[in-house]
Scaffold this motif. Structure first.
Motif, PDB file in Angstrom:
ATOM      1  N   ARG A 147       0.733  -1.243   0.000  1.00  0.00           N
ATOM      2  CA  ARG A 147       0.000   0.000   0.000  1.00  0.00           C
ATOM      3  C   ARG A 147       0.774   1.313   0.000  1.00  0.00           C
ATOM      4  NH1 ARG A 147      -4.152  -3.156   0.865  1.00  0.00           N
ATOM      5  NH2 ARG A 147      -3.850  -4.890   2.221  1.00  0.00           N
ATOM      6  N   LEU A 148       0.041   2.531  -0.003  1.00  0.00           N
ATOM      7  CA  LEU A 148       0.635   3.840  -0.254  1.00  0.00           C
ATOM      8  C   LEU A 148      -0.128   5.031   0.310  1.00  0.00           C
ATOM      9  CD1 LEU A 148       2.069   6.157  -1.888  1.00  0.00           C
ATOM     10  CD2 LEU A 148       1.396   4.931  -3.905  1.00  0.00           C
ATOM     11  N   LEU A 149       0.568   6.164   0.739  1.00  0.00           N
ATOM     12  CA  LEU A 149      -0.085   7.350   1.381  1.00  0.00           C
ATOM     13  C   LEU A 149       0.890   8.509   1.557  1.00  0.00           C
ATOM     14  CD1 LEU A 149      -2.142   8.825   3.446  1.00  0.00           C
ATOM     15  CD2 LEU A 149      -1.069   7.396   5.156  1.00  0.00           C
ATOM     16  N   PRO A 150       0.414   9.810   1.752  1.00  0.00           N
ATOM     17  CA  PRO A 150       1.366  10.906   1.992  1.00  0.00           C
ATOM     18  C   PRO A 150       2.108  10.647   3.270  1.00  0.00           C
ATOM     19  CG  PRO A 150      -0.885  11.749   1.836  1.00  0.00           C
ATOM     20  CD  PRO A 150      -0.954  10.260   1.819  1.00  0.00           C
ATOM     21  N   LEU A 151       3.393  10.799   3.225  1.00  0.00           N
ATOM     22  CA  LEU A 151       4.170  10.402   4.402  1.00  0.00           C
ATOM     23  C   LEU A 151       5.438  11.203   4.522  1.00  0.00           C
ATOM     24  CD1 LEU A 151       6.078   8.177   6.023  1.00  0.00           C
ATOM     25  CD2 LEU A 151       6.196   7.209   3.746  1.00  0.00           C
ATOM     26  N   VAL A 152       5.784  11.440   5.785  1.00  0.00           N
ATOM     27  CA  VAL A 152       7.157  11.855   6.036  1.00  0.00           C
ATOM     28  C   VAL A 152       7.813  10.615   6.591  1.00  0.00           C
ATOM     29  CG1 VAL A 152       8.670  13.352   7.330  1.00  0.00           C
ATOM     30  CG2 VAL A 152       6.467  14.184   6.547  1.00  0.00           C
ATOM     31  N   LEU A 153       8.541   9.875   5.774  1.00  0.00           N
ATOM     32  CA  LEU A 153       9.133   8.626   6.258  1.00  0.00           C
ATOM     33  C   LEU A 153      10.602   8.890   6.522  1.00  0.00           C
ATOM     34  CD1 LEU A 153       7.952   5.682   6.568  1.00  0.00           C
ATOM     35  CD2 LEU A 153       9.430   5.162   4.663  1.00  0.00           C
ATOM     36  N   ALA A 154      10.959   9.079   7.778  1.00  0.00           N
ATOM     37  CA  ALA A 154      12.346   9.333   8.123  1.00  0.00           C
ATOM     38  C   ALA A 154      12.863   8.125   8.855  1.00  0.00           C
ATOM     39  CB  ALA A 154      12.464  10.566   8.991  1.00  0.00           C
ATOM     40  N   VAL A 155      13.716   7.337   8.235  1.00  0.00           N
ATOM     41  CA  VAL A 155      14.179   6.108   8.850  1.00  0.00           C
ATOM     42  C   VAL A 155      14.883   6.425  10.152  1.00  0.00           C
ATOM     43  CG1 VAL A 155      15.811   4.206   8.584  1.00  0.00           C
ATOM     44  CG2 VAL A 155      14.343   4.887   6.700  1.00  0.00           C
ATOM     45  N   LEU A 156      14.746   5.516  11.131  1.00  0.00           N
ATOM     46  CA  LEU A 156      15.254   5.788  12.463  1.00  0.00           C
ATOM     47  C   LEU A 156      16.772   5.730  12.502  1.00  0.00           C
ATOM     48  CD1 LEU A 156      12.660   3.776  14.536  1.00  0.00           C
ATOM     49  CD2 LEU A 156      12.721   6.194  13.969  1.00  0.00           C
ATOM     50  N   TYR A 196       7.486   8.114   9.741  1.00  0.00           N
ATOM     51  CA  TYR A 196       6.717   8.716   8.652  1.00  0.00           C
ATOM     52  C   TYR A 196       5.782   9.782   9.183  1.00  0.00           C
ATOM     53  CZ  TYR A 196       2.982   5.724  10.416  1.00  0.00           C
ATOM     54  OH  TYR A 196       2.047   5.121  11.218  1.00  0.00           O
ATOM     55  N   SER A 197       5.333  10.650   8.259  1.00  0.00           N
ATOM     56  CA  SER A 197       4.247  11.585   8.566  1.00  0.00           C
ATOM     57  C   SER A 197       3.566  11.958   7.258  1.00  0.00           C
ATOM     58  CB  SER A 197       4.778  12.846   9.268  1.00  0.00           C
ATOM     59  OG  SER A 197       5.575  13.592   8.399  1.00  0.00           O
ATOM     60  N   THR A 198       2.324  12.370   7.363  1.00  0.00           N
ATOM     61  CA  THR A 198       1.573  12.744   6.174  1.00  0.00           C
ATOM     62  C   THR A 198       0.383  13.612   6.558  1.00  0.00           C
ATOM     63  OG1 THR A 198       0.291  11.907   4.295  1.00  0.00           O
ATOM     64  CG2 THR A 198       0.167  10.659   6.343  1.00  0.00           C
ATOM     65  N   PRO A 199      -0.019  14.541   5.693  1.00  0.00           N
ATOM     66  CA  PRO A 199      -1.267  15.276   5.932  1.00  0.00           C
ATOM     67  C   PRO A 199      -2.501  14.490   5.501  1.00  0.00           C
ATOM     68  CG  PRO A 199      -0.192  16.100   3.970  1.00  0.00           C
ATOM     69  CD  PRO A 199       0.748  15.105   4.559  1.00  0.00           C
ATOM     70  N   ARG A 200      -2.307  13.269   4.963  1.00  0.00           N
ATOM     71  CA  ARG A 200      -3.435  12.456   4.495  1.00  0.00           C
ATOM     72  C   ARG A 200      -3.433  11.089   5.180  1.00  0.00           C
ATOM     73  NH1 ARG A 200      -3.410  11.927  -1.723  1.00  0.00           N
ATOM     74  NH2 ARG A 200      -1.132  11.983  -1.540  1.00  0.00           N
ATOM     75  N   PRO A 201      -3.637  11.063   6.494  1.00  0.00           N
ATOM     76  CA  PRO A 201      -3.602   9.770   7.180  1.00  0.00           C
ATOM     77  C   PRO A 201      -4.748   8.862   6.763  1.00  0.00           C
ATOM     78  CG  PRO A 201      -4.396  11.477   8.648  1.00  0.00           C
ATOM     79  CD  PRO A 201      -3.914  12.174   7.413  1.00  0.00           C
ATOM     80  N   SER A 222       1.567  10.428  11.717  1.00  0.00           N
ATOM     81  CA  SER A 222       3.009  10.270  11.857  1.00  0.00           C
ATOM     82  C   SER A 222       3.256   9.082  12.760  1.00  0.00           C
ATOM     83  CB  SER A 222       3.655  11.527  12.445  1.00  0.00           C
ATOM     84  OG  SER A 222       3.157  11.781  13.750  1.00  0.00           O
ATOM     85  N   GLY A 223       4.414   8.496  12.620  1.00  0.00           N
ATOM     86  CA  GLY A 223       4.728   7.339  13.440  1.00  0.00           C
ATOM     87  C   GLY A 223       5.993   6.670  12.965  1.00  0.00           C
ATOM     88  N   SER A 224       6.172   5.426  13.379  1.00  0.00           N
ATOM     89  CA  SER A 224       7.356   4.666  13.000  1.00  0.00           C
ATOM     90  C   SER A 224       6.964   3.220  12.768  1.00  0.00           C
ATOM     91  CB  SER A 224       8.427   4.757  14.083  1.00  0.00           C
ATOM     92  OG  SER A 224       7.946   4.219  15.300  1.00  0.00           O
TER      93      SER A 224
END
Length: 602
Positions: free
Chosen positions: A3-12, A48-53, A88-90
């Motif tokens: 699957r797929l979505l707006p995200l801020v995906l910042a690897v830890l 990750y983070s996104t304005p479209r959860p 947002s999350g991990s």
């Protein structure tokens, strides 16, 4: 495929700056994505983070080039994927079984293929050496023999043994202590790891670089079996409840102690609906309410052992009574010989349903859950252990507290479990230091306990607000007494009332101390939990001049509750007459008494 979505995906881990593939569409990806290369077998971690959860936003890993949705359309299945539901999350993706090489990570919207962030290229790196065990099974007391090779020799390369799963460096970072370890210098060689004192169970061996946690080879699993004749921790015990007409499943497969080589199980007696598989699974669909008694035989190459197992079959509520325990395990039960089996025996004989564990050293809760076939949630210090399924968890708050939602059938339960700071210790300040009440309260604040309990109560606020429908428990070793025990009518060390903050805060939040509700008079029922072992003060805490004096006894372990529960009984429990000078042979594996409260569930 996934699957797929707006995200801020910042690897830890450290970001790997790479150019993203060209996008043939004009829609903007309103998140960002970064990732790091990892060794094959370790987890690829991300945030990750996104304005479209969306509950069906997802992150997928693809070969590069390969089947990835470069044009925001399905081309082929991902190699690994996971949902990323929040704004947002991990999360993490496993890489076990994947080949080394180039991969690309996508963050995608709502079970589809619309990008939520620019894709990021990942390199899965092959380990730089090998690790081989002489045998995948060893008997406790027999050393584990290993051989190794590496292209990165160092005098501080090392091999570590961990519980599996447990505290091992699965993400090439420290999680917890190894059970055994040894340095392994040179490009190749052999080594051994002792197993004396270890409990039977599943373990994993890591070959690690330069006093750190970078893998030099793929980890290798093994099983340590016990010695002596096979036996159950106790010959009669109860499994989780069943319900008429509903498929049932429990297990005894992890309970047999001693030599378990060639272990298999068989049913020897019991109702027709119940079956017992060769692996110890107890299954079937009960046809009538009542108590089902099932005979089970375990057979190994060293002999056989029998157990009588009870299943309560309910016609209405699955769990009409709940047995809740708060238990400090004393360094995970490692201080007392054969502590693990003694822990299992106590939990089984006391018919416990849920446990708040403190001093969860070496993932003790996980090992207990594996043996019992229960659910668990843990960190390095605290854990929730449950006979019934855990459906949601709350990560660590206030230092080490954790929480879990537990499915009791027609009702859920929220269990919070805390372990508060241990020094300075109020009863020493009172009984040895003779401080004023205000000084005692100031010392409580300086210990961190006051802040910790306030933080725990604040984190519990949504659960407390919903407690009319979902009951809430707060268990823990608070390392402080109760204001319900230090009263004007029950003088201790010359004091009258002392409003110890770690007990007044739960009371002010509407929580009830279950033990003191069952035993209102602290003079006749002190309920002391510290300590059935320590009867003489061992010194320290700034009071060495009092070494050898009687240890102040007090009640510092608790089961608090709020919601539709009724206390039927509550007891401070331990077994035998524990020795302080030589605790290794104690029947009781802890230095605290456990608190067991039995509730009627409305």
């Amino acid at each position: 495929m996934r699957r797929l979505l707006p995200l801020v995906l910042a690897v830890l881990v450290a970001a790997l700056a790479v150019a993203a593939p060209a996008r043939p569409v004009l829609a903007a990806a309103d998140g960002t994505l970064a990732a790091s290369s990892v060794t094959v077998g370790s987890e690829l971690r991300f945030s990750y983070s996104t304005p479209r959860p969306s509950a069906t936003n997802w992150v997928g890993l693809y070969t590069d080039p390969g089947n990835g949705p470069a044009g925001e359309a399905y081309v082929g299945p991902s190699t690994k994927w996971t949902y990323a539901a929040s704004a947002s999350g991990s999360g993490s993706l496993p890489t076990a079984g994947l080949a080394p090489g180039a991969y690309i990570l996508y963050y995608l919207y709502n079970d589809g293929y619309t990008w939520l962030a620019q894709p990021v290229r990942i390199q899965l790196i092959a380990a730089s050496g090998t690790l081989t065990l002489a045998s995948a099974t060893v008997t406790a007391g027999t050393p584990i023999q290993v051989t190794y090779t590496t292209s990165k020799p160092s005098g501080t390369n090392w091999i570590g043994l961990y519980h599996n799963p447990g505290n091992g460096p699965v993400n090439q970072a420290y999680v917890g202590q190894s059970e055994r370890w040894v340095y392994t210098a040179g490009t190749s060689g052999s080594a051994s790891l002792p197993t004396s004192g270890l409990t039977a169970g599943d373990y994993i061996v890591y070959y690690l670089y330069n006093d750190g946690y970078t893998w030099l080879a793929q980890p290798v699993t093994l099983r340590i079996t016990g010695s002596g004749a096979p036996h159950f921790p106790t010959p009669a015990f109860t499994l989780r409840n069943a319900k008429v007409g509903v498929a049932y499943s429990a297990t005894v497969g992890g309970l047999v102690q001693g030599n378990t080589a060639g272990l298999s199980f068989a049913k020897t007696s019991g109702p027709a609906w119940a079956t017992v598989s060769s692996t110890g699974a107890v299954t079937g669909t009960p046809t009538a309410a009542g108590t089902a008694t099932i005979g089970i035989r375990a057979t190994t190459t060293a002999g056989t052992t029998d157990a009588t197992v009870t299943v309560r079959v309910q016609a209405a509520a699955l769990v009409p009574q709940l047995r809740a325990l708060s238990w400090n395990l004393w360094h995970g039960g490692t201080v007392v010989s054969n502590g693990f089996e003694k822990e299992l025996k106590f939990l089984l004989e006391r018919d416990v349903d849920v446990v708040g564990i403190q001093e969860n050293q070496d993932g003790a809760a996980q090992a207990l859950a594996t043996a019992l076939g229960w659910s668990y949630f843990q960190n390095a210090d605290t854990a929730v252990l449950s006979r019934y399924p855990i459906t949601a968890t709350t990560p660590t708050v206030a230092g080490s507290a954790v929480a879990a939602r537990i499915d009791l059938g027609s009702r859920s339960l929220r269990l919070w479990n805390a372990h508060l700071g241990y020094t300075p210790y109020g009863p020493y300040d009172a009984c040895f230091g003779h401080l004023t009440v205000q000084q005692l309260l100031d010392r409580e604040a300086s210990s961190g306990r006051t802040g910790q309990i306030n933080d725990v109560i604040a984190a519990m606020a949504p659960d407390l607000a919903a407690s009319a429908s979902t009951p809430v428990l707060l268990t823990g070793d608070f390392n402080a007494p109760s204001h319900l025990d230090w009263t004007a009518a029950n003088a201790r060390c010359g004091y009258g009332a002392v409003p110890w903050p770690t007990s007044t805060a739960p009371a002010n939040a509407g929580l009830t101390d279950s033990y003191r509700q069952a035993h209102p008079d602290p003079a006749t029922s002190p309920g002391n939990t510290w300590s059935p072992v320590d009867k003489t003060f061992a010194g320290g805490y700034g009071y060495d001049s009092h070494k050898g004096e009687p240890e102040p006894q007090d009640r510092i372990d608790f089961v608090h509750y709020r919601g539709p529960l009724t206390v039927l009984s509550s007891d401070a429990l331990w077994e035998g007459t524990p020795s302080q000078s030589d605790p290794s042979g104690n029947a009781w594996p802890s230095d605290h008494a456990a608190v067991l409260t039995v509730f009627a569930v409305s």
